[in-house]
Design a protein around this motif. Sequence first.
Motif, PDB file in Angstrom:
ATOM      1  N   GLN A   1     -75.094   6.470  -2.383  1.00  0.00           N
ATOM      2  CA  GLN A   1     -76.034   6.724  -3.471  1.00  0.00           C
ATOM      3  C   GLN A   1     -75.350   7.548  -4.554  1.00  0.00           C
ATOM      4  OE1 GLN A   1     -79.479   8.886  -2.243  1.00  0.00           O
ATOM      5  NE2 GLN A   1     -80.382   8.933  -4.280  1.00  0.00           N
ATOM      6  N   VAL A   2     -75.403   7.032  -5.772  1.00  0.00           N
ATOM      7  CA  VAL A   2     -74.764   7.708  -6.894  1.00  0.00           C
ATOM      8  C   VAL A   2     -75.724   8.728  -7.491  1.00  0.00           C
ATOM      9  CG1 VAL A   2     -73.730   7.421  -9.164  1.00  0.00           C
ATOM     10  CG2 VAL A   2     -73.374   5.674  -7.394  1.00  0.00           C
ATOM     11  N   GLN A   3     -75.201   9.919  -7.718  1.00  0.00           N
ATOM     12  CA  GLN A   3     -75.987  10.951  -8.395  1.00  0.00           C
ATOM     13  C   GLN A   3     -75.142  11.627  -9.455  1.00  0.00           C
ATOM     14  OE1 GLN A   3     -77.623  13.526  -5.189  1.00  0.00           O
ATOM     15  NE2 GLN A   3     -79.628  12.894  -5.962  1.00  0.00           N
ATOM     16  N   LEU A   4     -75.751  11.823 -10.612  1.00  0.00           N
ATOM     17  CA  LEU A   4     -75.170  12.625 -11.678  1.00  0.00           C
ATOM     18  C   LEU A   4     -76.178  13.716 -11.995  1.00  0.00           C
ATOM     19  CD1 LEU A   4     -73.888   9.814 -14.104  1.00  0.00           C
ATOM     20  CD2 LEU A   4     -72.595  11.003 -12.339  1.00  0.00           C
ATOM     21  N   VAL A   5     -75.755  14.959 -11.841  1.00  0.00           N
ATOM     22  CA  VAL A   5     -76.671  16.080 -12.010  1.00  0.00           C
ATOM     23  C   VAL A   5     -76.157  16.991 -13.114  1.00  0.00           C
ATOM     24  CG1 VAL A   5     -77.821  18.008 -10.907  1.00  0.00           C
ATOM     25  CG2 VAL A   5     -77.336  15.935  -9.589  1.00  0.00           C
ATOM     26  N   GLU A   6     -76.910  17.008 -14.218  1.00  0.00           N
ATOM     27  CA  GLU A   6     -76.539  17.864 -15.340  1.00  0.00           C
ATOM     28  C   GLU A   6     -77.131  19.254 -15.175  1.00  0.00           C
ATOM     29  OE1 GLU A   6     -77.485  13.769 -17.384  1.00  0.00           O
ATOM     30  OE2 GLU A   6     -78.330  15.009 -15.788  1.00  0.00           O
ATOM     31  N   SER A   7     -76.457  20.227 -15.748  1.00  0.00           N
ATOM     32  CA  SER A   7     -76.949  21.605 -15.765  1.00  0.00           C
ATOM     33  C   SER A   7     -76.349  22.322 -16.962  1.00  0.00           C
ATOM     34  CB  SER A   7     -76.586  22.324 -14.462  1.00  0.00           C
ATOM     35  OG  SER A   7     -75.187  22.387 -14.287  1.00  0.00           O
ATOM     36  N   GLY A   8     -76.907  23.492 -17.265  1.00  0.00           N
ATOM     37  CA  GLY A   8     -76.353  24.313 -18.329  1.00  0.00           C
ATOM     38  C   GLY A   8     -77.127  24.308 -19.628  1.00  0.00           C
ATOM     39  N   TRP A  99     -67.628   2.411 -15.340  1.00  0.00           N
ATOM     40  CA  TRP A  99     -66.371   1.785 -14.889  1.00  0.00           C
ATOM     41  C   TRP A  99     -66.648   0.353 -14.485  1.00  0.00           C
ATOM     42  CZ3 TRP A  99     -65.098   0.072  -9.841  1.00  0.00           C
ATOM     43  CH2 TRP A  99     -63.768  -0.386  -9.699  1.00  0.00           C
ATOM     44  N   ALA A 100     -65.912  -0.565 -15.025  1.00  0.00           N
ATOM     45  CA  ALA A 100     -65.960  -1.982 -14.655  1.00  0.00           C
ATOM     46  C   ALA A 100     -67.396  -2.507 -14.605  1.00  0.00           C
ATOM     47  CB  ALA A 100     -65.282  -2.188 -13.305  1.00  0.00           C
ATOM     48  N   GLY A 101     -68.165  -2.175 -15.590  1.00  0.00           N
ATOM     49  CA  GLY A 101     -69.531  -2.663 -15.665  1.00  0.00           C
ATOM     50  C   GLY A 101     -70.532  -1.875 -14.846  1.00  0.00           C
ATOM     51  N   GLN A 102     -70.046  -0.962 -14.044  1.00  0.00           N
ATOM     52  CA  GLN A 102     -70.950  -0.073 -13.303  1.00  0.00           C
ATOM     53  C   GLN A 102     -71.280   1.106 -14.202  1.00  0.00           C
ATOM     54  OE1 GLN A 102     -69.480   0.916  -9.381  1.00  0.00           O
ATOM     55  NE2 GLN A 102     -68.478  -1.069  -9.195  1.00  0.00           N
ATOM     56  N   ASN A 103     -72.573   1.371 -14.330  1.00  0.00           N
ATOM     57  CA  ASN A 103     -73.048   2.313 -15.328  1.00  0.00           C
ATOM     58  C   ASN A 103     -74.136   3.183 -14.709  1.00  0.00           C
ATOM     59  OD1 ASN A 103     -73.173   3.313 -17.984  1.00  0.00           O
ATOM     60  ND2 ASN A 103     -74.958   2.062 -18.403  1.00  0.00           N
ATOM     61  N   TYR A 104     -73.925   4.493 -14.724  1.00  0.00           N
ATOM     62  CA  TYR A 104     -74.890   5.411 -14.129  1.00  0.00           C
ATOM     63  C   TYR A 104     -75.211   6.534 -15.105  1.00  0.00           C
ATOM     64  CZ  TYR A 104     -73.078   3.075  -9.963  1.00  0.00           C
ATOM     65  OH  TYR A 104     -72.683   2.132  -9.053  1.00  0.00           O
ATOM     66  N   TRP A 105     -76.461   7.003 -15.036  1.00  0.00           N
ATOM     67  CA  TRP A 105     -76.937   8.082 -15.905  1.00  0.00           C
ATOM     68  C   TRP A 105     -77.506   9.224 -15.082  1.00  0.00           C
ATOM     69  CZ3 TRP A 105     -76.429   7.960 -21.186  1.00  0.00           C
ATOM     70  CH2 TRP A 105     -76.128   6.739 -21.771  1.00  0.00           C
ATOM     71  N   GLY A 106     -77.363  10.425 -15.622  1.00  0.00           N
ATOM     72  CA  GLY A 106     -78.038  11.564 -15.058  1.00  0.00           C
ATOM     73  C   GLY A 106     -79.452  11.672 -15.591  1.00  0.00           C
ATOM     74  N   GLN A 107     -80.152  12.694 -15.147  1.00  0.00           N
ATOM     75  CA  GLN A 107     -81.561  12.856 -15.519  1.00  0.00           C
ATOM     76  C   GLN A 107     -81.729  13.613 -16.834  1.00  0.00           C
ATOM     77  OE1 GLN A 107     -79.988  14.877 -13.514  1.00  0.00           O
ATOM     78  NE2 GLN A 107     -80.585  16.918 -14.277  1.00  0.00           N
ATOM     79  N   GLY A 108     -80.675  14.231 -17.315  1.00  0.00           N
ATOM     80  CA  GLY A 108     -80.712  14.923 -18.596  1.00  0.00           C
ATOM     81  C   GLY A 108     -80.969  16.409 -18.465  1.00  0.00           C
TER      82      GLY A 108
END
Length: 115
Positions: A1-8, A99-108
């Motif tokens: 499972q991919v996760q992108l977690v923004e902070s700051g 990368w190579a058409g794989q695209n993931y976003w964080g929640q902001g």
Amino acid sequence: QVQLVESGGGLVQPGGSLRLSCAASGIIFSIYTMGWYRQAPGKQRDFVARTTSSGSTNYADSVKGRFTISRDNAKNTVYLQMNSLTPEDTAVYYCRANWAGQNYWGQGTQVTVSS
């Protein structure tokens, strides 16, 4: 499972600085182009900055000379150092992995520049 977690994010006065972080998991971080985008209320999501797997960087004209993107592959984290902030920088900032058409976003993360 991919996760992108923004902070700051947060509230900062005009002329101030913030450093955003985006911690990634579930991907081979070092091969991905990592980017920051932002979306102000009622507007489309716009490109801010990106860093490729080779470490090259690109910036939107509106942030050149004020924002710096960097990455730490050992920590699977990309950063956005934002200096000389103005009210026009107020937006939700999103992290993107591509990368190579794989695209993931964080929640902001919300950045508000106001006195």
